[in-house]
Motif scaffolding. Structure first.
Motif, mmCIF file in Angstrom:
data_model
loop_
_atom_site.group_PDB
_atom_site.id
_atom_site.type_symbol
_atom_site.label_atom_id
_atom_site.label_comp_id
_atom_site.label_asym_id
_atom_site.label_seq_id
_atom_site.Cartn_x
_atom_site.Cartn_y
_atom_site.Cartn_z
ATOM 1 N N SER A 116 0.828 -1.201 0.000
ATOM 2 C CA SER A 116 0.000 0.000 0.000
ATOM 3 C C SER A 116 0.868 1.259 0.000
ATOM 4 N N LYS A 117 0.686 2.117 -0.977
ATOM 5 C CA LYS A 117 1.400 3.393 -1.023
ATOM 6 C C LYS A 117 1.052 4.251 0.181
ATOM 7 N N ASP A 118 -0.210 4.250 0.585
ATOM 8 C CA ASP A 118 -0.627 5.058 1.730
ATOM 9 C C ASP A 118 0.094 4.636 3.008
ATOM 10 N N PHE A 119 0.294 3.336 3.156
ATOM 11 C CA PHE A 119 1.048 2.852 4.316
ATOM 12 C C PHE A 119 2.442 3.453 4.342
ATOM 13 N N TRP A 120 3.127 3.462 3.204
ATOM 14 C CA TRP A 120 4.496 3.974 3.143
ATOM 15 C C TRP A 120 4.546 5.486 3.281
ATOM 16 N N LEU A 121 3.546 6.179 2.767
ATOM 17 C CA LEU A 121 3.489 7.633 2.972
ATOM 18 C C LEU A 121 3.413 7.962 4.456
ATOM 19 N N TYR A 160 16.191 7.037 0.946
ATOM 20 C CA TYR A 160 15.640 6.313 2.094
ATOM 21 C C TYR A 160 16.608 5.187 2.422
ATOM 22 N N TYR A 161 17.095 5.144 3.673
ATOM 23 C CA TYR A 161 18.127 4.184 4.046
ATOM 24 C C TYR A 161 17.809 3.581 5.412
ATOM 25 N N LYS A 162 18.138 2.323 5.578
ATOM 26 C CA LYS A 162 17.911 1.665 6.859
ATOM 27 C C LYS A 162 18.914 2.133 7.902
ATOM 28 N N ASP A 163 20.182 2.233 7.508
ATOM 29 C CA ASP A 163 21.245 2.566 8.448
ATOM 30 C C ASP A 163 21.842 3.929 8.131
ATOM 31 N N GLU A 164 22.709 4.391 9.004
ATOM 32 C CA GLU A 164 23.385 5.667 8.797
ATOM 33 C C GLU A 164 24.308 5.583 7.580
ATOM 34 N N VAL A 165 24.246 6.580 6.730
ATOM 35 C CA VAL A 165 25.110 6.638 5.557
ATOM 36 C C VAL A 165 25.611 8.069 5.371
ATOM 37 N N ILE A 166 26.679 8.197 4.596
ATOM 38 C CA ILE A 166 27.212 9.492 4.169
ATOM 39 C C ILE A 166 26.979 9.603 2.670
ATOM 40 N N ILE A 167 26.508 10.770 2.222
ATOM 41 C CA ILE A 167 26.240 10.975 0.802
ATOM 42 C C ILE A 167 27.006 12.194 0.315
ATOM 43 N N VAL A 168 27.839 11.980 -0.683
ATOM 44 C CA VAL A 168 28.646 13.038 -1.289
ATOM 45 C C VAL A 168 27.940 13.499 -2.560
ATOM 46 N N VAL A 169 27.550 14.754 -2.609
ATOM 47 C CA VAL A 169 26.799 15.286 -3.747
ATOM 48 C C VAL A 169 27.663 16.314 -4.473
ATOM 49 N N TYR A 177 16.470 15.454 -6.306
ATOM 50 C CA TYR A 177 15.851 15.236 -5.001
ATOM 51 C C TYR A 177 15.043 13.950 -5.006
ATOM 52 N N GLY A 178 15.090 13.238 -3.880
ATOM 53 C CA GLY A 178 14.126 12.182 -3.652
ATOM 54 C C GLY A 178 12.834 12.802 -3.149
ATOM 55 N N LYS A 179 11.702 12.199 -3.483
ATOM 56 C CA LYS A 179 10.402 12.717 -3.062
ATOM 57 C C LYS A 179 9.620 11.613 -2.357
ATOM 58 N N LYS A 180 8.913 11.996 -1.294
ATOM 59 C CA LYS A 180 8.181 11.009 -0.502
ATOM 60 C C LYS A 180 7.158 10.253 -1.338
ATOM 61 N N ASP A 181 6.438 10.969 -2.195
ATOM 62 C CA ASP A 181 5.425 10.322 -3.013
ATOM 63 C C ASP A 181 6.049 9.265 -3.920
ATOM 64 N N GLU A 182 7.213 9.596 -4.504
ATOM 65 C CA GLU A 182 7.894 8.657 -5.404
ATOM 66 C C GLU A 182 8.453 7.466 -4.645
ATOM 67 N N ILE A 183 9.084 7.718 -3.509
ATOM 68 C CA ILE A 183 9.679 6.622 -2.744
ATOM 69 C C ILE A 183 8.599 5.716 -2.154
ATOM 70 N N ALA A 184 7.479 6.295 -1.734
ATOM 71 C CA ALA A 184 6.361 5.477 -1.255
ATOM 72 C C ALA A 184 5.825 4.587 -2.372
ATOM 73 N N SER A 185 5.728 5.142 -3.586
ATOM 74 C CA SER A 185 5.283 4.344 -4.740
ATOM 75 C C SER A 185 6.247 3.202 -5.017
ATOM 76 N N LEU A 186 7.537 3.485 -4.913
ATOM 77 C CA LEU A 186 8.541 2.450 -5.186
ATOM 78 C C LEU A 186 8.506 1.349 -4.133
ATOM 79 N N LEU A 187 8.368 1.718 -2.866
ATOM 80 C CA LEU A 187 8.307 0.704 -1.813
ATOM 81 C C LEU A 187 7.078 -0.190 -1.988
ATOM 82 N N ALA A 188 5.940 0.422 -2.314
ATOM 83 C CA ALA A 188 4.729 -0.376 -2.558
ATOM 84 C C ALA A 188 4.917 -1.272 -3.776
ATOM 85 N N SER A 189 5.496 -0.724 -4.848
ATOM 86 C CA SER A 189 5.733 -1.510 -6.060
ATOM 87 C C SER A 189 6.699 -2.657 -5.803
#
Length: 321
Positions: free
Chosen positions: A39-44, A56-65, A201-213
């Motif tokens: 469910s996308k709503d669940f992930w949102l 979206y990451y489970k553990d602590e990470v460093i990101i170089v942009v 940018y990552g977006k909540k709506d997109e990441i929620a869709s991906l997790l549901a998918s």
């Protein structure tokens, strides 16, 4: 994954679980949880208080942009949905503009990579030490891109003038900043996100869709629903790690699914990262740990998907390993 399941359990009355269990058994409770994960709503709801601008990451990470047009490199920490800027250098030196296609084109690749540990490059041209990226990644390889040796390193120690210095596709930091950079990334899981012009940018709506998918894809895989399963792949662009085309992959999977084997598939340690590109596509890199069991075949290990979101917000897999 554990957090998500706990959230679901806490959001459902204990009496509901008891009823499901008494009516249909323990397996039905598991099924109810897995259905909720599609469910996308669940992930949102799960993501509502998290900063997912860098993924979206489970553990602590460093990101170089690094933004190649603005010549800015920034380092961020991500921990439990919170993002904090740790370092910035302006006027960094990168390779030529455009995405890297082949060895020797002097371009810095646009994409998302992992960063290795500090090492001595053995040549004063690269400064006191360097860090290697994982270019070419899986997507690069299946797209036929070549080359390698894309590093984050310092400025030359041989007297070369800074205003005359050029890299061969790498990213160069001032030597006085390299120690600060090294201290931040030491002993951490580090990703390198390189943009050409526009900030990704990552977006909540997109990441929620991906997790549901992702969990819909897993469920179709589990119950041998070949039509739904293959619908998550990009028919025109998909290639497996061995460069198998979609049509070849589909024939292979149809043969496997036709056996109707009972499968037990578990996903954990899920990470989803925005993936820069020059085609204007909404792309992400998904990694997770897979525990796969059938009577005749077992697998435990890390999986990586490179995906895009279509106009309906559904996941389409471009490359898989």
């Amino acid at each position: 994954m554990t957090i998500a399941v706990l959230f679901f359990i806490s959001s459902v009355c204990a009496s509901d679980f008891v009823k499901i269990y008494l009516d249909n058994g323990l397996e039905a409770v598991k099924t109810a949880i897995e259905q909720k994960l599609t469910s996308k709503d669940f992930w949102l709801e799960e993501l509502k208080d998290q900063n997912v601008s860098l993924g979206y990451y489970k553990d602590e990470v460093i990101i170089v942009v690094t933004n190649k047009t603005k010549k800015i490199l920034k380092v961020y920490s991500y921990n439990k949905g919170k993002v904090e800027e740790k370092f910035e250098q302006k006027d960094v030196i990168t390779g030529l503009m455009g995405d890297k296609q082949k060895e020797g084109d002097l371009k810095t690749p646009v994409g998302f990579y992992e960063l290795g540990k500090k090492f001595n490059p053995g040549d004063p041209y690269y400064g006191p030490f360097a860090f290697a990226t994982t270019y070419p990644n899986l997507l690069d390889k299946v797209q036929g891109k070549t080359g390698g040796g894309i590093w984050i390193h310092g400025y030359p120690l041989d007297g070369t003038r800074i205003d005359e210095y050029k890299t061969r596709g790498c990213i160069a930091l001032l030597n006085k900043n390299l120690d600060s950079f090294a201290a931040i990334v030491k002993d951490k899981k580090v990703y390198v996100l390189t943009e050409e012009k526009d900030k990704v940018y990552g977006k909540k709506d997109e990441i929620a869709s991906l997790l549901a998918s992702l969990f819909e894809w897993k469920d179709a895989w589990t119950i041998n629903d070949i039509k739904t399963y293959l619908n998550f792949y990009d028919e025109k662009e998909f290639k497996r790690f061995d460069k198998t085309s979609f049509s070849q992959f589909a024939v292979m999977k149809k043969n496997i699914f036709s056996k109707n084997e009972k499968k037990d598939i578990k996903f954990s340690d899920i990470s989803i990262s925005p993936y820069p590109n020059l085609e204007g596509k909404i792309m992400y890199r998904i990694s997770f740990y897979e525990d796969y069991y059938t009577k005749n075949y077992q697998f435990k290990g890390n999986k990586v998907l490179y995906v895009r979101l279509d106009k309906e917000g559904k996941m389409k897999i471009l490359a898989e390993q």
